[in-house]
Design a protein around this motif. Structure first.
Motif, mmCIF file in Angstrom:
data_model
loop_
_atom_site.group_PDB
_atom_site.id
_atom_site.type_symbol
_atom_site.label_atom_id
_atom_site.label_comp_id
_atom_site.label_asym_id
_atom_site.label_seq_id
_atom_site.Cartn_x
_atom_site.Cartn_y
_atom_site.Cartn_z
ATOM 1 N N PHE A 2 13.744 39.240 5.102
ATOM 2 C CA PHE A 2 13.982 38.747 4.369
ATOM 3 C C PHE A 2 14.120 38.968 3.543
ATOM 4 N N CYS A 3 15.708 39.545 2.852
ATOM 5 C CA CYS A 3 15.695 39.640 1.469
ATOM 6 C C CYS A 3 16.603 38.281 0.959
ATOM 7 N N ASP A 4 15.930 37.808 -0.468
ATOM 8 C CA ASP A 4 16.719 36.362 -0.857
ATOM 9 C C ASP A 4 16.926 36.977 -2.542
ATOM 10 N N MET A 5 17.983 36.962 -3.358
ATOM 11 C CA MET A 5 17.856 36.458 -4.950
ATOM 12 C C MET A 5 17.165 35.412 -5.434
ATOM 13 N N VAL A 51 19.274 47.694 10.279
ATOM 14 C CA VAL A 51 20.134 46.552 11.253
ATOM 15 C C VAL A 51 20.066 45.196 10.807
ATOM 16 N N ILE A 52 21.563 44.949 9.929
ATOM 17 C CA ILE A 52 21.644 43.633 9.181
ATOM 18 C C ILE A 52 22.019 43.063 10.284
ATOM 19 N N ASP A 53 21.616 42.008 10.998
ATOM 20 C CA ASP A 53 21.902 41.114 11.418
ATOM 21 C C ASP A 53 22.700 39.635 10.597
ATOM 22 N N LYS A 54 22.223 39.294 8.937
ATOM 23 C CA LYS A 54 23.082 38.308 8.950
ATOM 24 C C LYS A 54 23.319 38.331 7.997
ATOM 25 N N TYR A 55 24.226 37.653 7.141
ATOM 26 C CA TYR A 55 24.306 37.595 5.532
ATOM 27 C C TYR A 55 24.047 35.405 5.251
ATOM 28 N N ILE A 56 23.083 35.367 4.865
ATOM 29 C CA ILE A 56 22.933 33.859 4.182
ATOM 30 C C ILE A 56 22.820 33.792 2.412
#
Length: 567
Positions: free
Chosen positions: A317-320, A356-361
């Motif tokens: 998980f990566c968040d700004m 694999v990019i699962d989703k953008y939240i």
């Protein structure tokens, strides 16, 4: 079998008419007919194959030049040894094939020279055979020059190889001129033999001119019919298949017959139509989910069923950090532009490391690694490399941010937080009967999200779970961070910080000593140790602040575990 009967009956009917007419005239012209048959056999079994062999030799000759240029290009641009080896073998193979075709053509000519007694034919064929012998000598010298040039390229003498290449181009042009001339002469010999065959047929027809004329007309009609209904559709099918093989799906072959070839053409068009549909699906949905998942769902529809599959995967998980303050200052259009650029930069390391990019939240990214997309033993390492590369991309984003915002001052600070965890997950098609996504579920996903969020309380950027740390192995700059009990978990999880590509053994050892004193409740020692490290180390500064509070009011049942209650 149906195809053989249907098309065979057409050919058989035409042949039966021709044979009947030939039988009527053969009584008085049997010896001429026998000579005609022999000449026809020579044309079919020797003239035509010799012409075809020279055609193939001409094609192989051009392919040699192309393969050689590919070899030189790869060598000049740092191609890997395996590719250079394959190209060199390809050059050798094509050279041998070109030589073999010319030798085969000479073999046909020698047979014709032995069989023919007409001076004009013998002279023409002997002259062509002599030129082919000279052409073989030229090819042999050319192959020696090719090997010399390849050795120069492999030795790194690119300047010498360029001179050799120019020399080879001139020799290849000369060889091609000879080949084209010999090819044309072979065609002329074939035409001469064909014309002579027609003359012999005309002589055989003198006994019954009327029947001969009818036979010729029927023969021409039959040839036109066969060409139009058999040869041309097959050639169209072959050309269409080649276009599809090279990636062109704009193929729509006309259906001009009702036999099996017509049915085959129609089936081919339907197949291309289905490929177009799949290509459109792949192009469209490849923008919304990883192309490997799209391909998997297209090739294996069973993956879209309700049953999930349990696997060991690594989740990131990566968040700004700073997104809220940034969004409040931007118009919706500008915000979308900034976020799309940010997500593009953050996605590149994931794809580059086979994730694999699962989703953008919102501004957050969820990605995963594991079989069948990457080997199980490499999934954690690839996830960590992607995380470090994302830090590099963050610097690039920060440099671009002023232009994206149209600001030169008061640019808001932007950073990221990353959490990585490895463990059992359920992989499958998840959602309602109306809308689904191919995603992951399980405690490992939740743990990765909690670790990403926990970074803010430690001052760290990349936090790993214990299972991820065990799979990464040596070669990463890691240090043990804490024993953390995240929300929803009863037992504490040993977490680690991934802080870069260059380890700092002395600092890590000092931090480990401070952490040991902290866990034992030796507050003075822990305070002094963390105070020494706090300058330039946000994590050590966090622990120093925590130790100061614990020193004043430590719980009686202190175990060294830290409970993180927020999600």
């Amino acid at each position: 079998m149906a195809m053989l009967r249907s098309i065979g009956s057409k050919i058989f009917s035409i042949a039966l008419v021709l044979i009947t007419l030939m039988l009527i005239t053969s009584m008085g012209t049997s010896w001429v007919a026998r000579e005609v048959d022999e000449e026809l056999e020579r044309v079919e079994q020797h003239y035509v194959p010799a012409y075809a062999d020279l055609s193939q030799a001409e094609v192989k000759s051009l392919e040699v030049a192309l393969a050689l240029r590919q070899f030189v290009y790869q060598a000049e641009h740092g191609g890997d040894p395996a590719t250079l080896k394959l190209l060199r073998e390809r050059v050798d193979e094509l050279e041998s094939a070109a030589t073999a075709e010319i030798i085969k053509a000479r073999g046909q000519l020698k047979f014709l020279l032995a069989e023919n007694d007409a001076y004009a034919k013998v002279e023409r064929l002997a002259r062509l055979d002599t030129r082919l012998e000279f052409l073989l000598e030229m090819l042999e010298k050319y192959e020696v020059s090719v090997r010399d040039m390849i050795l120069a390229v492999e030795a790194g003498d690119l300047a010498g190889s360029e001179n050799q290449m120019r020399l080879l181009d001139r020799r290849r042009a000369e060889i091609n001129r000879h080949l084209e001339r010999d090819h044309a002469d072979m065609y002329a010999s074939l035409k001469y033999a064909s014309d002579n065959l027609q003359i012999m047929q005309h002589r055989a027809s003198q006994a019954s001119m009327a029947l001969t004329v009818i036979a010729c007309i029927l023969g021409l009609l039959a040839a036109g019919y066969l060409t139009r209904n058999l040869v041309r559709p097959v050639r169209r099918l072959l050309e269409g298949a080649r276009q599809v093989e090279h990636g062109s799906l704009e193929v729509d072959l006309p259906v001009r017959s009702r036999d099996e070839i017509g049915e085959l053409t129609q089936s081919f068009n339907m197949m291309v139509g289905e490929l177009k549909k799949k290509e459109r699906i792949r192009d469209t949905f490849g923008r919304y989910m990883d192309p490997r998942i799209v391909d998997g769902l297209l090739m294996r529809p069973d993956l879209a069923h309700d049953e999930g599959e349990r696997r060991v995967m690594t989740v990131l998980f990566c968040d700004m950090q700073g997104f809220t303050g940034l969004s409040e200052r931007l118009t919706p259009t500008a915000l979308v532009t900034v976020i799309n650029r940010y997500l593009t930069l953050m996605s590149e390391p994931i794809r580059a490391n086979d994730g694999v990019i699962d989703k953008y939240i919102g501004d957050a990214v969820m990605a995963y690694w594991g079989p069948p997309f990457v080997p199980a033993e490499r999934q954690a390492e690839l996830a960590c490399r992607a995380a470090l590369d994302m830090l590099d991309q963050l610097e690039r984003f920060r440099a671009e941010l002023p232009d994206l915002l149209g600001l030169r001052r008061e640019v808001p600070p932007i950073s990221i937080r990353i959490g990585i965890a490895t463990g059992d997950v359920v992989v499958g098609s998840i959602g309602s009967e109306f809308s689904r996504s191919y995603s992951l579920l399980g405690d490992t996903v939740n743990l990765a999200a909690r670790l990403e969020s926990a970074n803010r309380y430690y001052g760290s950027t990349i936090m790993l779970a214990e299972a991820t740390r065990r799979m990464v192995g040596p070669g990463m700059s890691l240090r043990e961070l804490d024993r953390l009990r995240v929300a929803g978990k009863q037992e504490a999880e040993v977490v680690y910080e991934l802080y870069g590509r260059q380890p700092q053994p002395q600092r890590d050892a000092a931090f480990a000593d401070a952490l040991a004193a902290y866990r034992k409740g030796d507050w003075p020692k822990a305070r002094n140790a963390f105070a020494t490290l706090a300058d330039g180390d946000a994590v050590a500064a966090t622990f120093l602040h925590r130790v100061e509070k614990l020193q004043a009011d430590a719980p009686a049942d202190w175990t060294g575990d830290w409970t993180f209650t927020e999600k």
